[in-house]
Design a protein around this motif. Structure first.
Motif, PDB file in Angstrom:
ATOM      1  N   ASP B 128      -7.130  12.663   1.877  1.00  8.97           N
ATOM      2  CA  ASP B 128      -6.102  12.256   2.837  1.00  8.97           C
ATOM      3  C   ASP B 128      -4.892  11.696   2.095  1.00  8.97           C
ATOM      4  O   ASP B 128      -3.742  12.061   2.368  1.00  8.97           O
ATOM      5  N   GLY B 129      -5.158  10.814   1.125  1.00  3.80           N
ATOM      6  CA  GLY B 129      -4.074  10.204   0.351  1.00  3.80           C
ATOM      7  C   GLY B 129      -3.263  11.255  -0.389  1.00  3.80           C
ATOM      8  O   GLY B 129      -2.024  11.248  -0.361  1.00  3.80           O
ATOM      9  N   MET B 130      -3.960  12.190  -1.027  1.00  4.89           N
ATOM     10  CA  MET B 130      -3.261  13.231  -1.798  1.00  4.89           C
ATOM     11  C   MET B 130      -2.403  14.107  -0.873  1.00  4.89           C
ATOM     12  O   MET B 130      -1.287  14.490  -1.224  1.00  4.89           O
ATOM     13  N   MET B 131      -2.945  14.431   0.304  1.00  3.92           N
ATOM     14  CA  MET B 131      -2.194  15.258   1.250  1.00  3.92           C
ATOM     15  C   MET B 131      -0.958  14.526   1.768  1.00  3.92           C
ATOM     16  O   MET B 131       0.115  15.117   1.893  1.00  3.92           O
ATOM     17  N   ARG B 132      -1.105  13.232   2.053  1.00  3.49           N
ATOM     18  CA  ARG B 132       0.056  12.463   2.531  1.00  3.49           C
ATOM     19  C   ARG B 132       1.141  12.396   1.462  1.00  3.49           C
ATOM     20  O   ARG B 132       2.326  12.510   1.760  1.00  3.49           O
ATOM     21  N   LEU B 133       0.705  12.214   0.221  1.00  4.66           N
ATOM     22  CA  LEU B 133       1.684  12.141  -0.875  1.00  4.66           C
ATOM     23  C   LEU B 133       2.351  13.503  -1.079  1.00  4.66           C
ATOM     24  O   LEU B 133       3.561  13.584  -1.276  1.00  4.66           O
ATOM     25  N   ALA B 134       1.535  14.562  -1.007  1.00  5.07           N
ATOM     26  CA  ALA B 134       2.085  15.916  -1.214  1.00  5.07           C
ATOM     27  C   ALA B 134       3.059  16.294  -0.098  1.00  5.07           C
ATOM     28  O   ALA B 134       4.055  16.975  -0.337  1.00  5.07           O
ATOM     29  N   ASP B 135       2.766  15.843   1.125  1.00  2.40           N
ATOM     30  CA  ASP B 135       3.629  16.177   2.270  1.00  2.40           C
ATOM     31  C   ASP B 135       4.830  15.241   2.401  1.00  2.40           C
ATOM     32  O   ASP B 135       5.634  15.391   3.319  1.00  2.40           O
ATOM     33  N   GLY B 136       4.899  14.237   1.541  1.00  2.00           N
ATOM     34  CA  GLY B 136       6.015  13.290   1.602  1.00  2.00           C
ATOM     35  C   GLY B 136       5.874  12.265   2.714  1.00  2.00           C
ATOM     36  O   GLY B 136       6.829  11.569   3.052  1.00  2.00           O
ATOM     37  N   GLU B 137       4.688  12.146   3.305  1.00  2.00           N
ATOM     38  CA  GLU B 137       4.487  11.166   4.382  1.00  2.00           C
ATOM     39  C   GLU B 137       4.260   9.764   3.834  1.00  2.00           C
ATOM     40  O   GLU B 137       4.406   8.776   4.549  1.00  2.00           O
ATOM     41  N   SER B 138       3.827   9.674   2.578  1.00  2.00           N
ATOM     42  CA  SER B 138       3.651   8.371   1.941  1.00  2.00           C
ATOM     43  C   SER B 138       4.216   8.428   0.537  1.00  2.00           C
ATOM     44  O   SER B 138       4.216   9.489  -0.107  1.00  2.00           O
ATOM     45  N   ARG B 139       4.668   7.249   0.070  1.00  2.00           N
ATOM     46  CA  ARG B 139       5.192   7.158  -1.293  1.00  2.00           C
ATOM     47  C   ARG B 139       4.290   6.301  -2.175  1.00  2.00           C
ATOM     48  O   ARG B 139       4.333   6.374  -3.395  1.00  2.00           O
ATOM     49  N   ARG B 140       3.495   5.447  -1.554  1.00  2.00           N
ATOM     50  CA  ARG B 140       2.585   4.586  -2.318  1.00  2.00           C
ATOM     51  C   ARG B 140       1.363   4.276  -1.455  1.00  2.00           C
ATOM     52  O   ARG B 140       1.476   3.605  -0.431  1.00  2.00           O
ATOM     53  N   VAL B 141       0.233   4.793  -1.875  1.00  2.00           N
ATOM     54  CA  VAL B 141      -1.000   4.669  -1.082  1.00  2.00           C
ATOM     55  C   VAL B 141      -1.937   3.651  -1.740  1.00  2.00           C
ATOM     56  O   VAL B 141      -2.110   3.663  -2.960  1.00  2.00           O
ATOM     57  N   LEU B 142      -2.518   2.784  -0.912  1.00  2.00           N
ATOM     58  CA  LEU B 142      -3.607   1.924  -1.397  1.00  2.00           C
ATOM     59  C   LEU B 142      -4.903   2.591  -0.954  1.00  2.00           C
ATOM     60  O   LEU B 142      -5.119   2.786   0.241  1.00  2.00           O
ATOM     61  N   LEU B 143      -5.728   2.941  -1.921  1.00  3.49           N
ATOM     62  CA  LEU B 143      -6.988   3.627  -1.618  1.00  3.49           C
ATOM     63  C   LEU B 143      -8.147   2.813  -2.174  1.00  3.49           C
ATOM     64  O   LEU B 143      -8.111   2.385  -3.328  1.00  3.49           O
ATOM     65  N   GLY B 144      -9.154   2.600  -1.349  1.00  3.12           N
ATOM     66  CA  GLY B 144     -10.290   1.817  -1.829  1.00  3.12           C
ATOM     67  C   GLY B 144     -11.593   2.258  -1.213  1.00  3.12           C
ATOM     68  O   GLY B 144     -11.615   2.929  -0.174  1.00  3.12           O
ATOM     69  N   ALA B 145     -12.683   1.882  -1.888  1.00  3.19           N
ATOM     70  CA  ALA B 145     -14.018   2.200  -1.381  1.00  3.19           C
ATOM     71  C   ALA B 145     -14.896   0.967  -1.545  1.00  3.19           C
ATOM     72  O   ALA B 145     -14.710   0.192  -2.489  1.00  3.19           O
ATOM     73  N   PHE B 146     -15.833   0.797  -0.638  1.00  8.82           N
ATOM     74  CA  PHE B 146     -16.728  -0.365  -0.747  1.00  8.82           C
ATOM     75  C   PHE B 146     -18.047  -0.089  -0.039  1.00  8.82           C
ATOM     76  O   PHE B 146     -18.090   0.689   0.924  1.00  8.82           O
ATOM     77  N   ASP B 147     -19.098  -0.686  -0.531  1.00 10.16           N
ATOM     78  CA  ASP B 147     -20.398  -0.668   0.140  1.00 10.16           C
ATOM     79  C   ASP B 147     -21.172  -1.895  -0.281  1.00 10.16           C
ATOM     80  O   ASP B 147     -21.032  -2.367  -1.408  1.00 10.16           O
ATOM     81  N   GLU B 148     -21.977  -2.433   0.636  1.00 14.68           N
ATOM     82  CA  GLU B 148     -22.814  -3.581   0.285  1.00 14.68           C
ATOM     83  C   GLU B 148     -24.281  -3.254   0.555  1.00 14.68           C
ATOM     84  O   GLU B 148     -24.598  -2.450   1.434  1.00 14.68           O
ATOM     85  N   MET B 149     -25.138  -3.891  -0.218  1.00 11.93           N
ATOM     86  CA  MET B 149     -26.574  -3.772   0.007  1.00 11.93           C
ATOM     87  C   MET B 149     -27.053  -5.107   0.572  1.00 11.93           C
ATOM     88  O   MET B 149     -26.625  -6.160   0.118  1.00 11.93           O
ATOM     89  N   ILE B 150     -27.898  -5.056   1.585  1.00 15.01           N
ATOM     90  CA  ILE B 150     -28.463  -6.289   2.143  1.00 15.01           C
ATOM     91  C   ILE B 150     -29.985  -6.198   2.033  1.00 15.01           C
ATOM     92  O   ILE B 150     -30.547  -5.100   1.960  1.00 15.01           O
ATOM     93  N   PRO B 151     -30.670  -7.352   1.998  1.00 13.47           N
ATOM     94  CA  PRO B 151     -32.128  -7.336   1.772  1.00 13.47           C
ATOM     95  C   PRO B 151     -32.893  -6.425   2.738  1.00 13.47           C
ATOM     96  O   PRO B 151     -33.808  -5.708   2.329  1.00 13.47           O
ATOM     97  N   SER B 152     -32.523  -6.433   4.027  1.00 16.89           N
ATOM     98  CA  SER B 152     -33.309  -5.633   4.974  1.00 16.89           C
ATOM     99  C   SER B 152     -33.151  -4.134   4.703  1.00 16.89           C
ATOM    100  O   SER B 152     -34.126  -3.377   4.804  1.00 16.89           O
TER     101      SER B 152
END
Lengths: 84, 269
Positions: B128-152
């Motif tokens: 999505d970020g690459m497409m927005r940048l390629a199409d000129g819809e964004s000039r600076r994208v913040l991209l992140g990923a996260f996951d947490e593990m819980i005991p259960s």
């Protein structure tokens, strides 16, 4: 009354995740919303649940919420008058 | 279609104090562990809350979402018999909590989307970020990923046999993307290919490497530490290799039961 005020402060700290605040640091007469503890509308919903779960106290109508929720002391007075 | 990677930070690299990174006490006190981890990584990546308004797209990716608050909300639902439910765990348990909190912190109302597609979440958000940048819809994208593990979840998945050969993992990783080379650019993404069929390490090299010096990061089902967005951390590892002098890194991700993805990163030249 003093014991109830302390209990309410502990519930507020626990349920609202008031980090780095001890019961002693909460002024029982200071406003809970705005200037005092700086609580907001989501906290108001949490306080309704604290009153209902722990004291069986339900706000009869929302119009009375503002004076009841003014401070820890006004909360305690309302609980004293209405607890089951 | 290509894009340039600016600063990239994983949660292990966050140095600053949480209160400094997330100065709004009202926002901070409602955040669960994973939200604090991800938002602090994002803010550290940008260099402070004041920099959040400089991005014009916030893209987050997660396979599991905010598990601790989801569990809290569901447990409440059972113990309170669907009555007297606390609003905070519900509000904070949605998958887009992290993206929303970043936006709230920086008062940034830009394009804000969260991808939740198991082990493809990071790649989908990157696309999505690459497409927005390629199409000129964004000039600076913040991209992140996260996951947490819980005991259960660890207990349940252990019973399912997930952790016989792997370790249950968690993490967060944030980066900035731009359409052109900037002063802070460290690498470029030149190819994102998915879904593809399973490939051996050698097949990967033959199909995607453009130089004999290319290095391969090959993550398959035998990889030791797992969580759905693990490939974001591997992406960070690929960027570190580029920064250290490698000219090209081919990153193959085939973890956790979805079809493989391939990313090719290159030096700036």
């Amino acid at each position: 009354m003093e014991q109830l005020i302390l209990e309410l402060k502990e519930h507020l700290i626990e349920e609202l995740n008031l980090e780095d605040i001890t019961p002693e640091e909460i002024d029982a007469e200071a406003p809970l919303f705005g200037d005092g503890l700086g609580l907001d509308s989501i906290d108001a919903l949490e306080i309704i649940l604290i009153l209902e779960k722990n004291y069986g106290v339900r706000l009869a109508n929302t119009a009375e919420a503002k004076p009841v929720f003014y401070s820890v002391k006004t909360l305690a007075e309302y609980v004293m008058q209405n607890r089951k | 279609m290509r894009c340039f990677v600016g600063k990239i930070v994983t949660h292990e690299e966050v140095q600053s104090d949480l209160k400094q990174l997330i100065p709004d006490a009202a926002l901070r006190r409602r955040m669960s562990r994973v939200v604090k981890m991800a938002v602090s990584t994002a803010v550290e990546c940008l260099g402070g809350v004041a920099e959040i308004p400089r991005v014009d797209a916030i893209l987050t990716a997660t396979g599991w979402g905010c598990l601790a608050d989801s569990e809290k909300f569901l447990r409440n639902l059972i113990t309170e018999q669907e009555q007297l439910l606390n609003p905070t765990p519900f509000i904070q348990s949605t998958f887009n909590t992290v993206g929303g909190q970043i936006a709230l912190l920086g008062h940034n109302h830009c394009y804000n989307l969260t991808y939740v597609n198991r082990s493809h979440s990071f790649e989908d958000a990157l696309l999505d970020g690459m497409m927005r940048l390629a199409d000129g819809e964004s000039r600076r994208v913040l991209l992140g990923a996260f996951d947490e593990m819980i005991p259960s979840l660890e207990t349940i998945t252990r019973r399912m046999g997930w952790w016989r050969h792997h370790t249950a993992g968690e993490g967060s990783c944030f980066m900035t993307l731009t359409p052109e080379r900037e002063a802070d650019s460290v690498a470029q993404v030149v190819q994102l290919d998915f879904p593809i069929e399973e490939l051996s390490a050698e097949e990967c090299r033959v199909r995607y490497a453009t130089t004999p010096d290319a290095e391969l990061i090959y993550c398959d089902a035998t990889y030791e530490e797992l969580y759905p967005t693990r490939s974001a951390a591997r992406f960070s590892e690929a960027v570190q290799r580029i920064k250290a002098g490698t000219k090209e890194v081919v990153l193959y991700n085939n973890c956790m039961g979805m079809r493989p993805t391939v990313l090719v990163l290159q030096w700036l030249g």
